[in-house]
Design a protein around this motif. Structure first.
Motif, short mmCIF file in Angstrom:
data_model
loop_
_atom_site.label_atom_id
_atom_site.label_comp_id
_atom_site.label_asym_id
_atom_site.label_seq_id
_atom_site.Cartn_x
_atom_site.Cartn_y
_atom_site.Cartn_z
N LEU A 128 0.83 -1.20 0.00
CA LEU A 128 0.00 0.00 0.00
C LEU A 128 0.86 1.25 0.00
O LEU A 128 1.91 1.30 0.65
CB LEU A 128 -0.91 0.01 1.24
N THR A 129 0.41 2.25 -0.73
CA THR A 129 1.05 3.56 -0.70
C THR A 129 0.46 4.35 0.47
O THR A 129 -0.45 3.89 1.15
CB THR A 129 0.81 4.30 -2.01
N GLU A 130 0.97 5.53 0.67
CA GLU A 130 0.39 6.37 1.73
C GLU A 130 -1.08 6.65 1.44
O GLU A 130 -1.92 6.64 2.35
CB GLU A 130 1.17 7.69 1.82
N LYS A 177 -9.99 0.23 -5.78
CA LYS A 177 -9.92 -0.54 -7.03
C LYS A 177 -9.25 0.27 -8.13
O LYS A 177 -8.52 -0.28 -8.97
CB LYS A 177 -11.32 -0.97 -7.46
N GLY A 178 -9.46 1.58 -8.12
CA GLY A 178 -8.81 2.44 -9.10
C GLY A 178 -7.30 2.47 -8.94
O GLY A 178 -6.57 2.84 -9.86
N ASN A 179 -6.83 2.07 -7.77
CA ASN A 179 -5.39 1.99 -7.50
C ASN A 179 -4.91 0.54 -7.45
O ASN A 179 -3.88 0.24 -6.82
CB ASN A 179 -5.07 2.69 -6.18
N ASP A 180 -5.65 -0.35 -8.09
CA ASP A 180 -5.29 -1.77 -8.18
C ASP A 180 -5.22 -2.46 -6.83
O ASP A 180 -4.39 -3.36 -6.62
CB ASP A 180 -3.97 -1.96 -8.94
N VAL A 181 -6.07 -2.05 -5.92
CA VAL A 181 -6.21 -2.74 -4.64
C VAL A 181 -7.63 -3.28 -4.59
O VAL A 181 -8.59 -2.51 -4.53
CB VAL A 181 -5.93 -1.81 -3.44
N GLY A 216 -6.07 -7.01 -1.32
CA GLY A 216 -5.12 -7.77 -2.13
C GLY A 216 -5.00 -7.23 -3.54
O GLY A 216 -5.70 -6.28 -3.93
N PRO A 217 -4.15 -7.84 -4.35
CA PRO A 217 -3.98 -7.41 -5.73
C PRO A 217 -5.11 -7.93 -6.61
O PRO A 217 -5.83 -8.85 -6.22
CB PRO A 217 -2.65 -8.06 -6.13
N PRO A 218 -5.26 -7.35 -7.81
CA PRO A 218 -6.26 -7.88 -8.75
C PRO A 218 -5.89 -9.30 -9.15
O PRO A 218 -4.72 -9.69 -9.12
CB PRO A 218 -6.17 -6.92 -9.95
N GLY A 219 -6.89 -10.09 -9.53
CA GLY A 219 -6.62 -11.44 -10.01
C GLY A 219 -5.82 -11.37 -11.31
O GLY A 219 -6.26 -10.77 -12.29
N TYR A 221 -5.13 -13.60 -13.54
CA TYR A 221 -5.72 -14.29 -14.67
C TYR A 221 -7.25 -14.27 -14.60
O TYR A 221 -7.92 -15.19 -15.04
CB TYR A 221 -5.22 -15.74 -14.72
N GLY A 222 -7.77 -13.22 -13.99
CA GLY A 222 -9.22 -13.09 -13.89
C GLY A 222 -9.83 -13.75 -12.68
O GLY A 222 -11.06 -13.81 -12.56
N GLU A 223 -8.99 -14.27 -11.75
CA GLU A 223 -9.53 -14.88 -10.55
C GLU A 223 -10.26 -13.84 -9.70
O GLU A 223 -9.88 -12.68 -9.66
CB GLU A 223 -8.42 -15.52 -9.70
N THR A 224 -11.28 -14.29 -9.02
CA THR A 224 -12.04 -13.40 -8.13
C THR A 224 -12.02 -13.88 -6.69
O THR A 224 -12.78 -13.41 -5.86
CB THR A 224 -13.50 -13.27 -8.60
N THR A 225 -11.13 -14.84 -6.39
CA THR A 225 -11.02 -15.35 -5.03
C THR A 225 -9.56 -15.41 -4.61
O THR A 225 -8.66 -15.52 -5.46
CB THR A 225 -11.64 -16.76 -4.87
N VAL A 226 -9.33 -15.35 -3.30
CA VAL A 226 -8.01 -15.55 -2.72
C VAL A 226 -8.14 -16.40 -1.47
O VAL A 226 -9.21 -16.46 -0.86
CB VAL A 226 -7.32 -14.21 -2.36
#
Length: 250
Positions: A128-130, A177-181, A216-219, A221-226
């Motif tokens: 995470l950034t500030e 989400k706009g910041n890939d989180v 977490g990071p975006p999937g 390969y298109g995954e929507t679970t972690v």
């Protein structure tokens, strides 16, 4: 979309043993399917997408493999599934294990999940950034404030406050989400008192609901679970599927 065949009898048996979500209507609303679909799942082993299976597993406090026939390269004959895979035996679930968390951008789902949970566990699985750190901290703080551990469950939240909370949750989800989180959620029950070994059979226990919110990071390969680490409070024995099916059909 990949679908897997459900084990309807096991699902029905687990549902009827719940204190909350014990009716078809309650479970269908929790999982996000129609009552007609849930009836087909329980009575006809209706195949469902993996995302729906994961929501069912979370709501029932079960593992995927106990409520569905997971795909394999050579499925065994139907009459030998229990014997070949070992589902005719009790399974020890350790205190510390993993659950499947589902990606969400729905502030309504998060709001209702937090409001119906005893407490919240936050998991940071991305750098995470500030800026994003501040968003994450606020999101977790707002959700934690909705849990029973932070407020009196009998107290109604004023409508104006609820609307403001929902609006801010939606803004934070968009900003993250706009910041890939991405934000993921998992719900499960903890058994108390806490202990590291199986409790004596005559020991009284209670259950508390918990929501884990994962940043977490975006999937890739298109995954929507972690996978998210969880603390169940104490180990427990999961009954064999054969017993659940027998109970549901007797």
């Amino acid at each position: 979309m990949r679908k897997v065949e459900t084990r309807g009898a096991a699902i029905k048996s687990l549902r009827t043993q719940l204190d909350r979500l014990s009716t078809q209507k309650e479970l269908a609303n929790e999982v996000g399917v129609s009552m007609r679909t849930l009836r087909k799942i329980e009575n006809e082993n209706l195949p469902v997408p993996l995302a729906t299976l994961d929501r069912l597993a979370r709501a029932l406090g079960a593992r995927r493999e106990h409520i569905a026939v997971l795909p394999s390269s050579m499925p065994p004959p139907a009459e030998s599934i229990l014997a070949n895979i070992g589902w005719d035996k009790e399974q020890l679930i350790p205190r510390f294990d993993f659950e499947i968390a589902q990606a969400t951008a729905d502030e309504h789902s998060l709001y209702e999940a937090a409001r119906s949970s005893h407490d919240l566990a936050g998991v940071i699985d991305v750098t995470l950034t500030e800026e994003t750190g501040a968003y994450a901290e606020e999101l977790l703080s707002l959700l934690r404030g909705l849990t029973w551990s932070e407020r009196n469950i009998l107290d109604e939240i004023p409508l104006a406050e609820e609307l403001a909370l929902r609006r801010r949750l939606r803004q934070l989800l968009v900003l993250l989400k706009g910041n890939d989180v991405w934000v993921y959620e998992a719900r499960y029950f903890r058994r108390l008192p806490e202990r590291s070994s199986l409790p004596p059979k005559d020991e009284a226990s209670t259950s508390e609901s918990r929501i884990s919110v994962v940043l977490g990071p975006p999937g890739e390969y298109g995954e929507t679970t972690v996978r998210v680490p969880v603390d169940y409070g104490q180990p427990y024995l999961l009954p064999p599927i054969s017993a659940l099916i027998g109970k549901a059909t007797s």
